[in-house]
Design an enzyme around this catalytic site. Structure first.
Site, PDB file in Angstrom:
ATOM      1  N   LYS A   8       0.483  -1.367   0.253  1.00 58.73           N
ATOM      2  CA  LYS A   8       0.198  -0.202   0.125  1.00 58.73           C
ATOM      3  C   LYS A   8       0.813   0.947   0.152  1.00 58.73           C
ATOM      4  O   LYS A   8       0.869   2.478  -0.884  1.00 58.73           O
ATOM      5  CB  LYS A   8      -0.552   0.056   0.729  1.00 58.73           C
ATOM      6  CG  LYS A   8      -1.440   1.154   1.352  1.00 58.73           C
ATOM      7  CD  LYS A   8      -2.828   1.384   2.473  1.00 58.73           C
ATOM      8  CE  LYS A   8      -3.367  -0.091   2.666  1.00 58.73           C
ATOM      9  NZ  LYS A   8      -5.143   0.182   2.501  1.00 58.73           N
ATOM     10  N   ARG A  77      -3.583   2.793   8.448  1.00 60.35           N
ATOM     11  CA  ARG A  77      -3.191   1.769   8.120  1.00 60.35           C
ATOM     12  C   ARG A  77      -2.133   0.871   7.854  1.00 60.35           C
ATOM     13  O   ARG A  77      -1.316   1.142   7.932  1.00 60.35           O
ATOM     14  CB  ARG A  77      -4.049   2.243   6.292  1.00 60.35           C
ATOM     15  CG  ARG A  77      -5.270   3.035   6.527  1.00 60.35           C
ATOM     16  CD  ARG A  77      -5.727   2.635   5.284  1.00 60.35           C
ATOM     17  NE  ARG A  77      -6.069   3.673   5.153  1.00 60.35           N
ATOM     18  CZ  ARG A  77      -7.806   3.806   4.724  1.00 60.35           C
ATOM     19  NH1 ARG A  77      -7.917   2.632   4.674  1.00 60.35           N
ATOM     20  NH2 ARG A  77      -8.807   5.013   4.885  1.00 60.35           N
ATOM     21  N   GLY A  86      -6.822  -8.651   5.438  1.00 62.03           N
ATOM     22  CA  GLY A  86      -8.510  -7.883   6.477  1.00 62.03           C
ATOM     23  C   GLY A  86      -7.641  -8.654   7.115  1.00 62.03           C
ATOM     24  O   GLY A  86      -7.980  -8.697   8.693  1.00 62.03           O
ATOM     25  N   MET A  88      -5.196  -7.884   8.768  1.00 58.31           N
ATOM     26  CA  MET A  88      -4.067  -6.574  10.218  1.00 58.31           C
ATOM     27  C   MET A  88      -5.361  -5.573  10.135  1.00 58.31           C
ATOM     28  O   MET A  88      -6.135  -5.840   9.654  1.00 58.31           O
ATOM     29  CB  MET A  88      -2.404  -6.120   9.722  1.00 58.31           C
ATOM     30  CG  MET A  88      -1.725  -7.285   9.186  1.00 58.31           C
ATOM     31  SD  MET A  88      -0.289  -6.862   9.053  1.00 58.31           S
ATOM     32  CE  MET A  88      -0.468  -6.292   7.328  1.00 58.31           C
ATOM     33  N   ARG A 321      -2.763  -1.099  -6.848  1.00 56.95           N
ATOM     34  CA  ARG A 321      -1.875  -2.525  -5.989  1.00 56.95           C
ATOM     35  C   ARG A 321      -2.831  -3.337  -7.270  1.00 56.95           C
ATOM     36  O   ARG A 321      -3.579  -3.275  -8.136  1.00 56.95           O
ATOM     37  CB  ARG A 321      -2.082  -3.249  -5.312  1.00 56.95           C
ATOM     38  CG  ARG A 321      -3.628  -3.773  -5.085  1.00 56.95           C
ATOM     39  CD  ARG A 321      -3.716  -4.087  -3.585  1.00 56.95           C
ATOM     40  NE  ARG A 321      -5.814  -3.946  -3.428  1.00 56.95           N
ATOM     41  CZ  ARG A 321      -6.059  -5.049  -2.176  1.00 56.95           C
ATOM     42  NH1 ARG A 321      -5.552  -4.803  -0.925  1.00 56.95           N
ATOM     43  NH2 ARG A 321      -7.196  -4.626  -2.363  1.00 56.95           N
ATOM     44  N   HIS A 444      -4.928 -44.802  -6.044  1.00 57.33           N
ATOM     45  CA  HIS A 444      -5.475 -45.581  -7.089  1.00 57.33           C
ATOM     46  C   HIS A 444      -6.146 -43.863  -7.059  1.00 57.33           C
ATOM     47  O   HIS A 444      -6.929 -43.719  -8.877  1.00 57.33           O
ATOM     48  CB  HIS A 444      -6.583 -46.465  -6.753  1.00 57.33           C
ATOM     49  CG  HIS A 444      -6.968 -47.186  -7.685  1.00 57.33           C
ATOM     50  ND1 HIS A 444      -8.492 -47.226  -8.271  1.00 57.33           N
ATOM     51  CD2 HIS A 444      -6.313 -48.364  -8.369  1.00 57.33           C
ATOM     52  CE1 HIS A 444      -8.816 -48.282  -9.516  1.00 57.33           C
ATOM     53  NE2 HIS A 444      -7.061 -48.051  -9.541  1.00 57.33           N
ATOM     54  N   SER A 835      12.779 -43.911 -18.554  1.00 59.90           N
ATOM     55  CA  SER A 835      11.297 -43.097 -18.083  1.00 59.90           C
ATOM     56  C   SER A 835      11.579 -42.704 -16.775  1.00 59.90           C
ATOM     57  O   SER A 835      11.686 -43.835 -16.152  1.00 59.90           O
ATOM     58  CB  SER A 835      10.532 -43.286 -19.374  1.00 59.90           C
ATOM     59  OG  SER A 835       9.509 -42.783 -18.084  1.00 59.90           O
ATOM     60  N   CYS A 903       7.471 -39.547 -16.386  1.00 60.54           N
ATOM     61  CA  CYS A 903       6.040 -40.545 -16.332  1.00 60.54           C
ATOM     62  C   CYS A 903       5.396 -40.958 -14.933  1.00 60.54           C
ATOM     63  O   CYS A 903       4.714 -40.946 -14.877  1.00 60.54           O
ATOM     64  CB  CYS A 903       6.110 -41.525 -17.190  1.00 60.54           C
ATOM     65  SG  CYS A 903       6.685 -43.487 -16.484  1.00 60.54           S
ATOM     66  N   TYR A 923      11.402 -35.061 -21.660  1.00 58.45           N
ATOM     67  CA  TYR A 923      10.569 -34.664 -22.051  1.00 58.45           C
ATOM     68  C   TYR A 923       9.200 -35.179 -20.067  1.00 58.45           C
ATOM     69  O   TYR A 923      10.389 -35.288 -19.709  1.00 58.45           O
ATOM     70  CB  TYR A 923       9.673 -35.299 -23.057  1.00 58.45           C
ATOM     71  CG  TYR A 923       9.248 -36.743 -22.491  1.00 58.45           C
ATOM     72  CD1 TYR A 923       8.507 -37.482 -21.816  1.00 58.45           C
ATOM     73  CD2 TYR A 923      10.445 -38.007 -23.347  1.00 58.45           C
ATOM     74  CE1 TYR A 923       8.433 -38.995 -21.300  1.00 58.45           C
ATOM     75  CE2 TYR A 923      10.909 -38.677 -22.789  1.00 58.45           C
ATOM     76  CZ  TYR A 923       9.539 -39.337 -21.957  1.00 58.45           C
ATOM     77  OH  TYR A 923       9.669 -40.699 -21.981  1.00 58.45           O
TER      78      TYR A 923
HETATM   79  C1  PEP Z   1       5.891 -44.409 -11.104  1.00 60.17           C
HETATM   80  O1  PEP Z   1       6.260 -45.545 -10.567  1.00 60.17           O
HETATM   81  O2  PEP Z   1       5.980 -43.368 -11.448  1.00 60.17           O
HETATM   82  C2  PEP Z   1       5.380 -45.020 -12.619  1.00 60.17           C
HETATM   83  C3  PEP Z   1       4.575 -44.250 -13.596  1.00 60.17           C
HETATM   84  O3  PEP Z   1       4.304 -46.201 -12.657  1.00 60.17           O
HETATM   85  P1  PEP Z   1       3.136 -46.588 -12.097  1.00 60.17           P
HETATM   86  O4  PEP Z   1       2.778 -45.485 -10.829  1.00 60.17           O
HETATM   87  O5  PEP Z   1       2.682 -47.523 -12.649  1.00 60.17           O
HETATM   88  O6  PEP Z   1       3.492 -47.721 -10.673  1.00 60.17           O
END
Ligand code: PEP
Ligand code: MG
Length: 953
Positions: A8, A77, A86, A88, A321, A444, A835, A903, A923
């Protein structure tokens, strides 16, 4: 400047410097606050500077602080570096006392307002500066309100307010054994100290903890002349944004209330009108305000959120701001500002939070509808925000029912489970959202929901689910099967009843597509997607995925019509391996045996024949059927990704995951044995839904005759139980899974590879450009990979030779075990790509069970700051990250062309993406809905590292 003056104060200083109309004032720095916090008194020299500041305000305003007639009133202020709305304290109307209250009445021509301001100062000062409990002031006020007709603050008469002031002063005296300070300078000093103290108030500390704002920043205190928007029709107050903060439209957006003070707008006492209407009321002021707001936006090169007051036809700017905005507005504003030449593309990219982008791609609740649900008391509980987006639908506790309602009846369903398992996937596929009572970010439910782009609230421990009664309870509230429930996977909130949702459409998000195309120009990391089904692959591609980084083939085994074949295959597998080994050994022995011995061996081989044939039919025959089905799956996914790489991972989970639960089977077998002498016992003891389902199964097996059903079913169940018992493991996640399965039961992975290459060859013949990459999971020793590579490449070669086509493919492995990372140089000899499976790599590096840790202790570890964050959500740089770094270096040393990606679930997390950029991966692969997030995050990573490098130089 913001560090010292707070947001401010910096805004006020900058506006003053730009020559804009700001009420005269000064800012006491955050440093003074920190000094005060340390010693509990002002640093030397501060009060003198305050005095000089007041003198300067007096000179600029032509009023005197504490003078009985033309008296100057001040506001004090708070204002920290980061906005803490809000949290302080602020003290207004400092300088009012028994004398100046009359001056204010004359000045505003509003006696009621003067007394109302005085009673506000008394209670604000009493509460904030002197810690008198607020309810004591409230009680007095309520007593007077009771006597009015409307029973509201606004119904209090001037006379009543005068009396309230008297009672407040008496309360102050009684509580503190001293009088309310009549000297304005005493008030000012104490107000400044209180603003400083409010930095360490509980509200502020909690807010900083939650928003990760450091506690050592301190707040500034802004002292300014009070300006009054309630001095008649030519006065007023307003708040405005330079652009619409919900849609991003380039229009002045805000509200104005004539003849009012700022708090009246907030309190909603009268309905303010739109800022555009100010043009009709006071065109000159409106034009001036438009000019000021244009200038501020150009100056700050960002949307401004401004507060202003008009005092007798004169505009005063009170605050400016950078404005907070929705995801949609952030994207539009960033793109528009580039087109207007206000900011660069790089700045535009950095203006949008990658995780916000996801809001534009998923159904979201209409905010107003969600707010009314909350007001109506329909809020139930909060769980883990496991997969973003909003869903509203009928509660179903049963995946079969969810599938039926969602698929056949086309009804919206929210599947509610204690936790989900692979057996529930068919129901999840046809639900709008998933709600579970247990489980964390890699449970899961969470993983599958993210993959499917379904909203999911997991681990909502307040839910008491009773499958048998078909209901769940949250405290006193009961939600039954078939009732409506609404879940917000972005925030983790759960509501009773429906809430209106807004459906997204990526194709129509032109601004987002433009912004992402700039991100693509900028980033170095490619973005791939995890997808198991052609429909996910298509979606991922639409969102800009440049390949599939993980296709988990086991999901294809779980489909209802395939499970019986999978069961048959698994049950026959161990016996087939044993008998076929015997068969092979006997054949070898016969080859080298002497005359006399040969006849005996041949007899033994003949005896083995029928068993061997039966097992071959069951094991190899089932694999053959599965192979045909998998080939269709691979055709679908490879076709959807034509021209791009598709990494297909061979079977990974422990086999027992495909079979019925051991404990359930044990109970069933025991019951069947008991019921042989008294079949009706099954009917008499069927208490739960599960018992009733089992009873139906027995009836069906006996075609309506219970006793017969028992005789038919018992041997089947006994066999199944024995098989499940035989493959049961104490630590299945560390057991016979991943490449260990392919090595133990090579026929399974050989079947998968054949199916992949048959699909690829078929498509090649059609002219489709396919690039499958075969990935072996859970390798820990190079020999595991070597074994699988030799066996599987032989299969691939055979298929290609038979088909007469060559397919461009790669062979590689996941890195999920610390030993694999540590010996990456050996492994790279046999892998064309790596990966990182960071779900398992995090599990194995920390030694935390990914299925249990979040529910048992991990979230509390994060709460208690034992861990800075959940390592299953964001990569642990120091541990897992170090292994990854070592792995990349060792792997690339041996094979410079090694393709490396990630992955695990971390592939869609912006902080983890930044680490992947730093490590030089090729990637990141994430669930389809995260692809746009990852495209932007990858650009952020590149930009941040470029800035860091420039700063280093
Ligand atoms: C992992 O373990 O990161 C993976 C991609 O395989 P999963 O989750 O199927 O074990
Ligand atoms: Mg894994």
């Amino acid at each position: 400047m913001r560090d010292l003056l707070g947001g401010k104060g910096a805004g006020l200083a900058e506006m003053t410097r730009l020559g804009l109309p700001v009420p005269p004032g000064f800012t006491i720095t955050t440093k003074a606050c920190n000094a005060y916090s340390k010693r509990n008194r002002f640093p030397p020299g501060l009060l003198k500077q305050v005095e000089e500041g007041v003198t300067s305000i007096e000179a600029k305003s032509g009023k005197m602080f504490g003078a009985p007639l033309n008296s100057l009133l001040l506001s004090v202020r708070s204002g920290a570096k980061f906005s803490m709305p809000g949290m302080m304290d602020t003290v207004l109307n400092v300088g009012l006392n028994d004398e100046t209250v009359h001056a204010l009445a004359t000045l505003t021509s509003n006696e009621r307002y003067a007394w109302d301001s005085y009673r506000r100062l008394l209670s604000m000062f009493g509460r904030i500066v002197k810690d008198i409990e607020g309810h004591k002031f409230e009680a007095i006020l309520d007593r007077y309100k009771e006597r009015t007709e409307g029973k509201k603050d606004t119904d209090l008469t001037t006379d009543m307010l005068r009396h309230i002031v008297e009672e407040y002063k008496a309360l102050y005296r009684a509580e503190l054994k001293e009088d309310f300070p009549q000297k304005p300078r005493d008030q000012l000093r104490e107000a400044i100290a209180a603003v400083f103290r409010s930095w360490n108030g509980k509200r502020a500390v909690d807010y900083r903890n939650f928003n990760k704002i450091p506690h050592n920043l301190g707040t500034a205190a802004n002292v300014q002349r009070m300006v009054f928007g309630n001095m008649g029709p030519d006065s007023g107050t307003g708040v405005a944004f330079t652009r619409n903060p919900s849609t991003g439209a380039k229009e002045l957006f805000g509200e104005y209330l004539a003849n009012a003070q700022g708090e009246d707008v907030v309190a909603g006492i009268r309905t303010p009108y739109k800022i555009s209407e100010l043009r009709e009321h006071s065109p000159a002021i409106y034009d001036q305000f438009v000019r000021v707001s244009e200038l501020l936006e150009k100056h700050y090169r960002d949307v401004q959120d401004m507060e202003f007051t008009v005092e007798r036809g004169k505009l005063f700017m009170l605050q400016t701001r950078n404005g907070k905005r929705t995801a949609q507005a952030a994207v539009k504003i960033a793109v528009d500002m580039v087109r207007e030449g206000l900011i660069t593309k790089e700045e535009a990219l950095l203006r949008v939070e990658p995780l916000h982008v996801i809001q534009l791609l998923l159904p979201r609740f209409d905010e107003a509808a969600k707010e009314s649900a909350r007001r109506e008391g329909r809020y139930l509980a909060k769980g883990l925000n496991a997969s973003p987006g909003a869903a509203t639908g009928y509660v179903s506790f049963d995946p079969d029912e969810a599938e039926h309602l969602g698929h056949d009846e086309k009804k919206p369903v929210v599947l509610v489970r204690v936790e989900t398992s692979p057996d529930d996937v068919h129901g999840m596929l046809h639900s709008k959202g998933i709600l579970t009572a247990h489980g964390g970010a890699t449970s899961h439910a969470a993983v599958v929901a993210r993959g499917l782009g379904l909203p999911c609230v997991a681990g909502c421990e307040a839910l008491r689910i009773d499958y048998d009664a078909g209901e769940f309870r949250v405290g006193e509230k009961v939600v039954r099967r078939g009732d409506f429930v609404s879940i917000d996977g972005t925030t983790g909130e759960v509501y009773e009843g429906p809430i209106r949702t807004i459906e997204p459409d990526f194709d129509r998000e032109e601004n987002l597509k433009t912004l992402l195309s700039w991100a693509d120009e900028m980033r170095r990391l490619q973005v791939w997607a995890n997808a198991d089904y052609p429909r996910d692959a298509q979606r991922a591609r639409k969102f800009g995925a440049q390949g599939i980084g993980l296709c988990r083939t086991e999901h294809m085994f779980f489909e209802t019509e395939r499970l019986p074949i999978v069961h048959e295959m698994i049950l026959a597998a161990p016996e087939y391996r044993r008998v076929s080994a015997q068969h092979r050994a006997l054949q070898a022995e016969i080859g080298s045996a002497k005359e006399g011995k040969r006849a005996e061996l041949e007899k033994r081989l003949d005896l083995l024949g029928p068993a061997f044939e039966d097992l071959s039919r069951r094991y190899l025959g089932s694999l053959e059927k599965l192979g045909e089905l998998q080939r269709e799956d691979f055709v679908g996914i490879l076709r959807a990704m034509a021209g791009l790489p598709v990494i297909i991972r061979l079977i990974d989970p422990p086999l027992h995951e495909f079979l019925p639960n051991y404990e359930t089977l044990l109970v069933q077998v025991t019951k069947l044995r008991l019921a042989r002498s008294d079949p009706q016992i099954l009917t008499r003891t069927a208490a739960s839904e599960e018992d009733r389902v089992f009873l139906d199964e027995v009836q069906e097996a006996g075609k309506g005759d219970l006793a017969r059903g028992i005789e038919v079913l018992l041997p089947e169940k006994e066999l199944l139980l024995a098989a499940v018992a035989a493959i049961r493991e104490a630590n299945p996640m560390l057991g016979l899974r991943g490449c260990r399965l392919g090595i133990t039961f090579p026929e399974i992975t050989e079947m998968q590879v054949r199916a992949i290459f048959e699909a690829a060859c078929l498509l090649r013949k059609e002219g489709v450009d396919v690039h499958p990459e075969i990935m072996i999971p859970l390798v820990g020793h190079v020999n595991e990979l070597k074994d699988q590579r030799d066996a599987l490449e032989a299969q691939a070669k055979k298929v290609m030779e038979r088909a007469g086509v060559a397919v461009d493919y790669k062979f590689g492995t996941m890195i999920e075990i610390p030993r694999a990372a540590l010996t990456a140089d050996e492994i790279a000899e046999y892998a064309e790509f790596f990966s990182f499976g960071t779900n398992d790599l995090t599990q194995t590096t920390f030694g935390y069970s990914r299925d249990d840790a979040e529910g048992k202790f991990l979230l509390s570890y994060v709460d208690r700051k034992i861990l800075p964050f959940n390592p299953f959500q964001s990569l642990d740089r120091e541990g897992v990250g170090q292994l990854m770094r070592m792995c990349v270096q060792k792997g690339r040393k041996v094979r410079s062309s090694l393709e490396i990606g990630i992955c695990g679930e971390h592939g869609g997390d912006p902080a983890s993406i930044e680490l992947c950029h730093e490590l030089g991966l090729n990637y990141v692969s994430c669930s389809p809905f995260r692809v746009p997030v990852a495209r932007l995050a990858a650009a952020h990573a590149k930009l941040k590292h470029e800035v860091a490098r420039t700063e280093d130089r």
